[in-house]
Design a protein around this motif. Structure first.
Motif, PDB file in Angstrom:
ATOM      1  N   ASN A 181       0.819  -1.231   0.000  1.00 64.04           N
ATOM      2  CA  ASN A 181       0.000   0.000   0.000  1.00 64.04           C
ATOM      3  C   ASN A 181       0.850   1.277   0.000  1.00 64.04           C
ATOM      4  OD1 ASN A 181      -2.472  -1.464   0.064  1.00 64.04           O
ATOM      5  ND2 ASN A 181      -2.209  -1.742   2.276  1.00 64.04           N
ATOM      6  N   GLU A 182       2.090   1.164  -0.378  1.00 62.77           N
ATOM      7  CA  GLU A 182       2.986   2.323  -0.465  1.00 62.77           C
ATOM      8  C   GLU A 182       3.393   2.549  -1.919  1.00 62.77           C
ATOM      9  OE1 GLU A 182       3.886   4.258   2.017  1.00 62.77           O
ATOM     10  OE2 GLU A 182       2.865   3.088   3.571  1.00 62.77           O
ATOM     11  N   ARG A 183       3.824   3.776  -2.223  1.00 61.66           N
ATOM     12  CA  ARG A 183       4.307   4.049  -3.577  1.00 61.66           C
ATOM     13  C   ARG A 183       5.711   3.497  -3.734  1.00 61.66           C
ATOM     14  NH1 ARG A 183       3.403   7.498  -7.810  1.00 61.66           N
ATOM     15  NH2 ARG A 183       1.818   8.730  -6.749  1.00 61.66           N
ATOM     16  N   ILE A 184       5.873   2.599  -4.671  1.00 59.23           N
ATOM     17  CA  ILE A 184       7.186   1.989  -4.896  1.00 59.23           C
ATOM     18  C   ILE A 184       7.782   2.401  -6.228  1.00 59.23           C
ATOM     19  CG2 ILE A 184       6.333  -0.105  -6.043  1.00 59.23           C
ATOM     20  CD1 ILE A 184       8.432  -1.682  -4.448  1.00 59.23           C
ATOM     21  N   GLY A 185       6.935   2.913  -7.134  1.00 56.58           N
ATOM     22  CA  GLY A 185       7.433   3.271  -8.459  1.00 56.58           C
ATOM     23  C   GLY A 185       6.802   4.549  -8.972  1.00 56.58           C
ATOM     24  N   VAL A 186       7.114   4.877 -10.217  1.00 55.63           N
ATOM     25  CA  VAL A 186       6.567   6.096 -10.814  1.00 55.63           C
ATOM     26  C   VAL A 186       5.069   5.945 -11.066  1.00 55.63           C
ATOM     27  CG1 VAL A 186       8.757   6.709 -11.870  1.00 55.63           C
ATOM     28  CG2 VAL A 186       7.137   5.259 -13.130  1.00 55.63           C
ATOM     29  N   GLU A 187       4.391   7.081 -11.216  1.00 60.44           N
ATOM     30  CA  GLU A 187       2.938   7.071 -11.365  1.00 60.44           C
ATOM     31  C   GLU A 187       2.487   6.315 -12.614  1.00 60.44           C
ATOM     32  OE1 GLU A 187       1.300  10.952 -11.231  1.00 60.44           O
ATOM     33  OE2 GLU A 187      -0.790  10.277 -11.389  1.00 60.44           O
ATOM     34  N   LEU A 198      15.814  -3.050  -7.148  1.00 66.08           N
ATOM     35  CA  LEU A 198      14.565  -2.971  -7.899  1.00 66.08           C
ATOM     36  C   LEU A 198      13.710  -1.778  -7.496  1.00 66.08           C
ATOM     37  CD1 LEU A 198      13.931  -6.778  -7.982  1.00 66.08           C
ATOM     38  CD2 LEU A 198      13.960  -5.314 -10.003  1.00 66.08           C
ATOM     39  N   VAL A 199      13.736  -1.407  -6.223  1.00 63.94           N
ATOM     40  CA  VAL A 199      12.952  -0.251  -5.788  1.00 63.94           C
ATOM     41  C   VAL A 199      13.496   1.018  -6.453  1.00 63.94           C
ATOM     42  CG1 VAL A 199      12.239   1.154  -3.834  1.00 63.94           C
ATOM     43  CG2 VAL A 199      12.361  -1.347  -3.597  1.00 63.94           C
ATOM     44  N   THR A 200      14.804   1.153  -6.455  1.00 65.01           N
ATOM     45  CA  THR A 200      15.419   2.313  -7.113  1.00 65.01           C
ATOM     46  C   THR A 200      15.099   2.333  -8.600  1.00 65.01           C
ATOM     47  OG1 THR A 200      17.209   2.235  -5.499  1.00 65.01           O
ATOM     48  CG2 THR A 200      17.598   3.518  -7.491  1.00 65.01           C
ATOM     49  N   PHE A 201      15.172   1.152  -9.211  1.00 69.04           N
ATOM     50  CA  PHE A 201      14.855   1.068 -10.643  1.00 69.04           C
ATOM     51  C   PHE A 201      13.425   1.534 -10.921  1.00 69.04           C
ATOM     52  CE2 PHE A 201      12.739  -1.451 -13.932  1.00 69.04           C
ATOM     53  CZ  PHE A 201      13.442  -1.033 -15.039  1.00 69.04           C
ATOM     54  N   LEU A 202      12.462   1.051 -10.127  1.00 73.01           N
ATOM     55  CA  LEU A 202      11.058   1.415 -10.369  1.00 73.01           C
ATOM     56  C   LEU A 202      10.837   2.919 -10.181  1.00 73.01           C
ATOM     57  CD1 LEU A 202       9.246  -1.568  -8.596  1.00 73.01           C
ATOM     58  CD2 LEU A 202       9.743  -1.295 -11.028  1.00 73.01           C
ATOM     59  N   ARG A 203      11.632   3.549  -9.318  1.00 77.26           N
ATOM     60  CA  ARG A 203      11.511   4.987  -9.089  1.00 77.26           C
ATOM     61  C   ARG A 203      12.258   5.806 -10.135  1.00 77.26           C
ATOM     62  NH1 ARG A 203      10.334   6.805  -3.620  1.00 77.26           N
ATOM     63  NH2 ARG A 203       9.062   5.195  -2.654  1.00 77.26           N
ATOM     64  N   GLY A 263       1.942   3.305  -9.476  1.00 71.83           N
ATOM     65  CA  GLY A 263       3.161   3.258  -8.670  1.00 71.83           C
ATOM     66  C   GLY A 263       2.957   2.704  -7.272  1.00 71.83           C
ATOM     67  N   PHE A 264       1.677   2.490  -6.846  1.00 72.33           N
ATOM     68  CA  PHE A 264       1.397   1.967  -5.507  1.00 72.33           C
ATOM     69  C   PHE A 264       1.230   0.445  -5.536  1.00 72.33           C
ATOM     70  CE2 PHE A 264       0.323   6.365  -4.878  1.00 72.33           C
ATOM     71  CZ  PHE A 264       0.610   6.611  -3.545  1.00 72.33           C
ATOM     72  N   VAL A 265       1.768  -0.214  -4.520  1.00 70.37           N
ATOM     73  CA  VAL A 265       1.573  -1.661  -4.389  1.00 70.37           C
ATOM     74  C   VAL A 265       0.162  -1.907  -3.874  1.00 70.37           C
ATOM     75  CG1 VAL A 265       2.326  -3.767  -3.229  1.00 70.37           C
ATOM     76  CG2 VAL A 265       4.020  -2.058  -3.942  1.00 70.37           C
ATOM     77  N   LYS A 266      -0.647  -2.594  -4.682  1.00 66.01           N
ATOM     78  CA  LYS A 266      -2.065  -2.754  -4.374  1.00 66.01           C
ATOM     79  C   LYS A 266      -2.429  -4.137  -3.846  1.00 66.01           C
ATOM     80  CE  LYS A 266      -3.771   1.262  -5.659  1.00 66.01           C
ATOM     81  NZ  LYS A 266      -4.541   2.123  -4.749  1.00 66.01           N
ATOM     82  N   SER A 267      -1.717  -5.163  -4.267  1.00 70.66           N
ATOM     83  CA  SER A 267      -2.140  -6.510  -3.878  1.00 70.66           C
ATOM     84  C   SER A 267      -0.964  -7.473  -3.901  1.00 70.66           C
ATOM     85  CB  SER A 267      -3.226  -7.020  -4.832  1.00 70.66           C
ATOM     86  OG  SER A 267      -3.648  -8.320  -4.470  1.00 70.66           O
ATOM     87  N   LEU A 268      -1.131  -8.564  -3.168  1.00 67.00           N
ATOM     88  CA  LEU A 268      -0.196  -9.681  -3.196  1.00 67.00           C
ATOM     89  C   LEU A 268      -0.823 -10.830  -3.964  1.00 67.00           C
ATOM     90  CD1 LEU A 268       0.918  -9.660   0.556  1.00 67.00           C
ATOM     91  CD2 LEU A 268       2.142  -8.696  -1.402  1.00 67.00           C
ATOM     92  N   LEU A 269       0.011 -11.807  -4.297  1.00 66.99           N
ATOM     93  CA  LEU A 269      -0.472 -13.035  -4.934  1.00 66.99           C
ATOM     94  C   LEU A 269      -0.720 -14.073  -3.841  1.00 66.99           C
ATOM     95  CD1 LEU A 269       2.063 -13.172  -7.908  1.00 66.99           C
ATOM     96  CD2 LEU A 269      -0.310 -12.355  -7.964  1.00 66.99           C
TER      97      LEU A 269
END
Length: 447
Positions: free
Chosen positions: A263-269, A411-416, A304-310
Motif C-alpha cells: 500500500n505504499e508508492r514503490i514506483g513512478v505514477e 529494484l525499488v530504485t529502478f522502479l523509481r 506506482g502503488f503496491v495494491k495486492s499480493l499473490l
C-alpha cells in the motif's frame, strides 16, 4: 475420465483415514519433443505422464503423497499423505481449502493443430528450420520444439471439482557464430497455446543474425547511465523481480523486499502491473489454479502503488482475504508431484506513450539491454546481472553489440527511476510488456 474418478476416490479415502481436509490434483499430459543439437536431430520422442498428488491436512499440518500412472492403490497413496500430515507440526494459520465456485472459460488455450502434431511432423519442422540458416560464420544451430496436450483435475473435501484442458507449444533456438577469432551466441524462444501464435522461422533467422552481429561486440565502460530494458531482460526484472516478490507467503514470512512497500508508492505514477490469469492464449492462462480457485485478473501495482499480493488458500486464510488464484506447484502448474506454492500467472505491464525509437533518441550515452541470464535476489531486491544481449547507444543511435558488461540496481530504485514506458507491448513467455527507459543505472565493464 478415469483419472477424475481416482481423484474423487483419493479424497474419500483420505477423509476415512482421518484427514480433516484434503485436495487432490490429477494431471494427464501427452508430450512430443524434438531436439536439434549442432545441426542434427538427436531427440525425437513422445511421452505420456499421468498421475495424481494428494495433500492431506490435519490441524493445519500438510502431508503430501503422489502416484504416477493409473495402476495404483489409491488407498496406499492416501495413507502416506495422511500419515505425513499426522506426524507434522500443527499450523493454526491454516484456515480452509477453496469452496466451490463457477469457473471462467478463457479463450485461445486449446488448439487441435498443436494437439494432433506427430513426432515426424515436429522433426520435419525442425529440419526445415535448420535449412533456413544459410549464413556465413554460423557454427552451430540448436533447436528444441515441444508440443503438449493436457487435462487437469482438482477435487477437494469442500466439494470443489474442476476439469481443465489445454495445449502448449514451446520453442527454443540457440545459435553460435564464429569468425576465426571471436565466438558469439544468441537465443530466442517462446511458449504459446496456439500454433498460429508463433513464427519459428522468423525467430530462427533473427537469432542467427544476432549471433553474427555479436562477433563485433565490444565492452562498454563503467558509469551511471540511462538504459532501455526490452525483450527477455524484463522477464528477470518484472516477473522474477517484481511480481514474484509479491508472493504473499514470502511477504508474510519476511522473505521479500516488498514487506515494507504494501500500500505504499514503490514506483513512478505511470507504472501499473497486473497479474492476469485469463489473458487470451496466455501461457499460464487457466480456468483455475492447482487448488481449484478460479483464475482472475489482479492489479499488483497501480499508479506506482503496491495494491495486492499473490495468494493461495493458505496465505489468504492467514491474511483474512481472498485467494487470487495463484496457487501453483513447486514444479509448475502441470506438476502433480510437487507441493503447493504461489506463482505469478501472466504478467502484464500497462503501456505508456513512448515509441522505442523516441526512447533511443532520448539517450545520448547508454545501453539497450535485451537479455540476461541472471535473476534478482527476492529477499533484498538487488539485481547484479551480465548483459547477454544488448547494444550501445550513442547520440540517440543504436551502435555495436555490447559484451563483458554488467548492470546493477536495486529494484525499488529502478522502479523509481523509470523515465518512460513504451506504448507497444511484446510477449516474452508469460510477460506482456513494452520497453522501459530508466535513468542512473550502474553499468560496469572490463574496458
Amino acid at each position: 475420465m478415469q483419472l477424475f474418478e481416482y481423484c474423487r476416490k483419493a479424497v474419500d479415502e483420505s477423509l476415512k483415514l482421518g484427514a480433516e481436509a484434503v485436495d487432490v490434483y490429477g494431471v494427464d499430459i501427452e508430450t512430443i519433443r524434438v531436439e536439434v543439437k549442432k545441426n542434427n536431430i538427436e531427440v525425437s520422442k513422445a511421452s505420456h505422464d499421468v498421475g495424481l498428488g494428494i495433500r492431506a491436512i490435519i490441524r493445519g499440518s500438510m502431508g503430501y503423497s503422489y502416484a504416477a500412472g493409473l495402476n495404483i492403490s489409491v488407498s496406499d497413496v492416501a495413507h502416506k499423505a495422511v500419515k505425513a500430515a499426522r506426524i507434522g507440526y500443527p499450523d493454526p494459520d491454516f484456515k480452509d481449502l477453496p469452496r466451490p465456485s463457477g469457473y471462467p472459460s478463457p479463450q485461445g488455450i486449446y488448439d487441435d493443430k498443436v494437439a494432433s502434431l506427430t513426432p515426424e511432423e515436429l522433426s520435419d519442422l525442425a529440419k526445415s528450420l535448420i535449412k533456413k540458416v544459410k549464413m556465413d560464420k554460423i557454427h552451430s544451430v540448436n533447436i528444441a520444439i515441444e508440443s503438449s496436450k493436457f487435462t487437469c483435475f482438482v477435487v477437494n473435501s469442500n466439494g470443489v471439482e474442476g476439469v481443465d484442458e489445454g495445449t502448449y507449444l514451446s520453442f527454443l533456438v540457440y545459435i553460435t557464430a564464429r569468425d576465426g577469432v571471436n565466438m558469439s551466441s544468441s537465443y530466442d524462444g517462446d511458449i504459446v497455446r496456439m500454433l498460429k501464435d508463433i513464427d519459428m522461422e522468423s525467430m530462427v533467422l533473427k537469432t542467427a543474425q544476432e549471433a553474427v552481429k555479436g562477433l563485433k561486440a565490444r565492452p562498454y565502460r563503467t558509469a551511471k547511465v540511462p538504459v532501455i530494458l526490452s525483450g527477455k531482460v524484463l522477464l528477470a526484472v518484472m516477473v522474477e523481480g517484481v511480481a514474484s516478490a509479491l508472493n504473499a507467503d514470502l511477504v508474510q514470512r519476511g522473505r521479500s523486499y516488498m514487506v515494507t512497500w504494501i500500500n505504499e508508492r514503490i514506483g513512478v505514477e505511470a507504472l501499473t502491473i497486473i497479474d492476469d490469469g485469463l489473458v487470451e492464449g496466455g501461457p499460464l492462462t487457466r480456468r483455475f489454479d492447482v487448488e481449484g480457485t478460479p483464475r482472475q485478473r489482479t492489479t499488483l501495482i497501480e499508479g506506482g502503488f503496491v495494491k495486492s499480493l499473490l495468494h493461495n488458500s493458505y496465505t489468504s486464510g492467514k491474511a483474512r482475504t481472498r485467494s487470487t488464484g495463484n496457487a501453483s506447484r513447486s514444479g509448475g502448474p502441470l506438476d502433480f508431484r510437487g507441493q503447493v506454492t504461489i506463482a505469478p500467472s501472466n504478467v502484464v505491464i500497462e503501456p505508456g506513450d513512448w515509441s522505442l525509437e523516441e526512447m533511443i533518441e532520448e539517450v545520448r550515452d547508454g545501453l539497450l539491454i535485451l537479455d540476461t541470464h541472471d535473476t534478482p535476489n527476492i529477499a533484498t531486491g538487488e539485481l547484479s546481472a551480465m548483459v547477454t544481449h544488448g547494444y550501445i547507444i550513442e547520440n540517440g543511435e543504436v551502435k555495436e553489440p555490447v559484451k563483458q558488461t554488467m548492470f546493477v540496481f536495486n529494484l525499488v530504485t529502478f522502479l523509481r527511476n523509470i523515465r518512460a514506458i513504451g506504448r507497444e507491448r511484446s510477449k516474452h513467455f508469460n510477460l506482456y510488456s513494452p520497453p522501459i527507459l530508466a535513468s542512473e543505472v550502474q553499468v560496469s565493464s572490463k574496458a
